[in-house]
Structures are given as C-alpha cells and as structure tokens.
Design an enzyme around this catalytic site. Structure first.
Site, PDB file in Angstrom:
ATOM      1  N   LYS A   1      94.941 114.134  85.425  1.00  0.00           N
ATOM      2  CA  LYS A   1      95.010 114.787  83.797  1.00  0.00           C
ATOM      3  C   LYS A   1      96.032 115.996  83.888  1.00  0.00           C
ATOM      4  O   LYS A   1      96.387 116.332  84.959  1.00  0.00           O
ATOM      5  CB  LYS A   1      93.692 115.143  83.595  1.00  0.00           C
ATOM      6  CG  LYS A   1      92.815 114.158  83.673  1.00  0.00           C
ATOM      7  CD  LYS A   1      92.829 112.995  82.375  1.00  0.00           C
ATOM      8  CE  LYS A   1      91.846 112.160  82.576  1.00  0.00           C
ATOM      9  NZ  LYS A   1      92.122 110.828  81.700  1.00  0.00           N
TER      10      LYS A   1
ATOM     11  N   SER B   1      95.789 106.439  80.779  1.00  0.00           N
ATOM     12  CA  SER B   1      95.531 107.715  80.104  1.00  0.00           C
ATOM     13  C   SER B   1      96.265 108.767  79.918  1.00  0.00           C
ATOM     14  O   SER B   1      96.433 109.912  79.442  1.00  0.00           O
ATOM     15  CB  SER B   1      94.181 108.179  80.669  1.00  0.00           C
ATOM     16  OG  SER B   1      94.336 108.740  81.856  1.00  0.00           O
TER      17      SER B   1
END
Length: 289
Positions: free
Chosen positions: A164, A93
């Site tokens: 993230k 991701s």
C-alpha cells in the site's frame, strides 16, 4: 673370412609383420561415446584408458553444477532476507502504479539505518494483527517451501503481506474529505496524481489521528483496495505498526516491458509536520485540531 660376425639374425616373425594400419596408427583407435567420436589410448597392457567427457567424467561435472545451483539459491535467499526481496503483485489494489502480475523488488534496507517511512512511500508490510488476525501455524515444511518460493518471487506473497501507499505517519491527522472531495493531511489538501483515473480519494469518510509508531496506508485503486479504511473499527483502527514494514517498493523488475523504478511522488511535499502538542482525539477516533 669370418662372416659369422657380419651375420645378424632376423626375428622369424618380423617378416610377417603387416604394414601399419592408418586407422590404428600410434596405438590408438576411434571409439564413439554417446554418438560422439573420441580417441582413447591403449595402455601398456592393452587396456583402454577413459577419454575426457566419457560417462566416468560426467559425474563430478553434474555434482559441481548441483553444488553451484544450490549455492546460488542460498545466496538469493540471503539477499531476499536481508537486502532486497522480490514480491509478486496478486491484485489490482495498487493500479495503475502496480499491476497484477508485476514483480517488484522491495528494498529492505530503506528503513534500517535511521530512515523512517515517509508519506507517499509504497511499502510492503506484514498485516498480522492489523489487517488480519493471527492464525494457527500450518505444516512447517510446506510453509518453509512456500516462503522460499515467495522470497524468490516465484509464488504469491503470504496472505498476511500487503502492499500500500503511506498517506499518514505518526502524529498526522488525516481527513476525508474536504469540500472539494480531497484528502487533507494536517489541514493541507493533497492532490493524488497516482490514483486510478475515475476513482475518488475515498467513498468512506474518516477523520483520524495516526498514533506514534504507526502508519495510515491506502491503495492507489481506492475503489478496489482493502486498506486502513476497512479496519477503522478493528483493534488498532487500521493502523500499521512501523516495525511490521518489510521494506519499500523501489523497482518493478518483471515483466521486462515494465522494468522501471517505482516513481516517487511530491504530493505530500507541502504537508506540514503535526503540531508539537499533537492533535486531540475526539469520540470514535475522530481527530480535532
């Protein structure tokens, strides 16, 4: 003439004494311990004294090694809890910045002394309550062992931990997308050079205002990242509380071929601070300046 005073008696056994054997000279003999020749000296009563390195001497050495190893593990756990913790990257991701199998070192002191998370920082955070729901506690012993392995970077992080990039901080209005397909923050377009080639900034349109004390986060591989966009309708609206941030990802430490710092970005340098009065929030969480 008195010859008796000049006469000395000989020990009857002295004449029978054999010449010294070179192999046993100086009262020692060659022995083999675990296949290694060693020399041990005979004591006064003929008993053999243990030489260094025999089985009796190995016990304390192994104990010292075990104690030293345990001390190293305790020290590493202390460092990982308070200073810097390794994390294993389990998914793509965050590609190309972080790849599957990378081990990163997370700086836990980055936000401990008055510094605040900034736009563009890559952070690891606990998603409990924002990305995942609270779950009943499992076996405490198993959980402790797993946490210890994860703390040393030997196992994948807990399923509630995420990595993230921060796109918006408290007070920011983040919108996707403008007429050119770019994300804007506080009305300023952001060019994101860290995105996976071929990915668009987002296939999901949104217009949000980040509440104070929270963060809006997204993955660099936007088409493969489950991030704040996927939780717009959840309690909290996909925002991550700042106090849930574990630390900032500063280094890639494994594999050796990728040993480097996590590159900082200047993509947000031109983004202004949010207005002093704040953005007004319209229906469904849409932000209106």
């Amino acid at each position: 003439m008195d010859t008796e005073a000049q006469h000395t008696e000989r020990d009857p056994s002295s004449a029978a004494d054999p010449p010294p054997d070179p192999a046993t000279d100086a009262g020692s003999r060659s022995v083999r311990v675990s296949g290694v020749p060693a020399t041990t000296a005979d004591g006064p009563d003929g008993a053999t004294e243990d030489a260094p390195g025999d089985s009796a001497g190995r016990g304390p050495s192994w104990r010292r090694t075990g104690v030293a190893g345990a001390a190293c593990v305790v020290f590493l756990l202390f460092l990982s809890h308070f200073v810097a913790q390794p994390f294993l990257i389990p998914s793509g991701s965050m590609e190309p910045t972080l790849q599957v199998g990378d081990r990163i070192l997370v700086n836990k002191l980055a936000y401990r002394f008055g510094s605040e998370p900034r736009r563009g920082d890559v952070v690891v955070f606990d998603g409990t309550g924002s990305f995942v729901q609270e779950e009943p506690a499992g076996n405490p012993v198993t959980g402790l062992l797993r946490d210890a392995a994860a703390a040393l970077g030997l196992a994948a992080p807990d399923e509630t931990d995420f990595v993230k990039r921060i796109v918006g901080v408290g007070g920011d209005r983040v919108v996707c997308c403008d007429k050119d397909g770019r994300i804007t923050v506080n009305g300023t377009r952001v060019d994101e050079p860290y995105l996976t080639p071929g990915d668009r900034p987002s296939d999901v349109p949104f217009d949000i205002v980040v509440p104070p004390g929270t963060l809006w986060v997204m993955g660099d591989h936007r088409s493969q990242s489950s991030d704040s966009r996927d939780h717009l309708g959840s309690p909290g609206g996909g925002m991550v509380p700042v106090d849930k941030v574990i630390g900032r990802a500063d280094w890639i430490v494994w594999p050796f071929g990728r040993w480097t710092g996590v590159t900082e970005t200047d993509a947000y340098d031109s983004v202004p601070a949010p207005p002093s009065g704040g953005h007004t929030v319209g229906p469904r969480g849409s932000g209106h300046g």
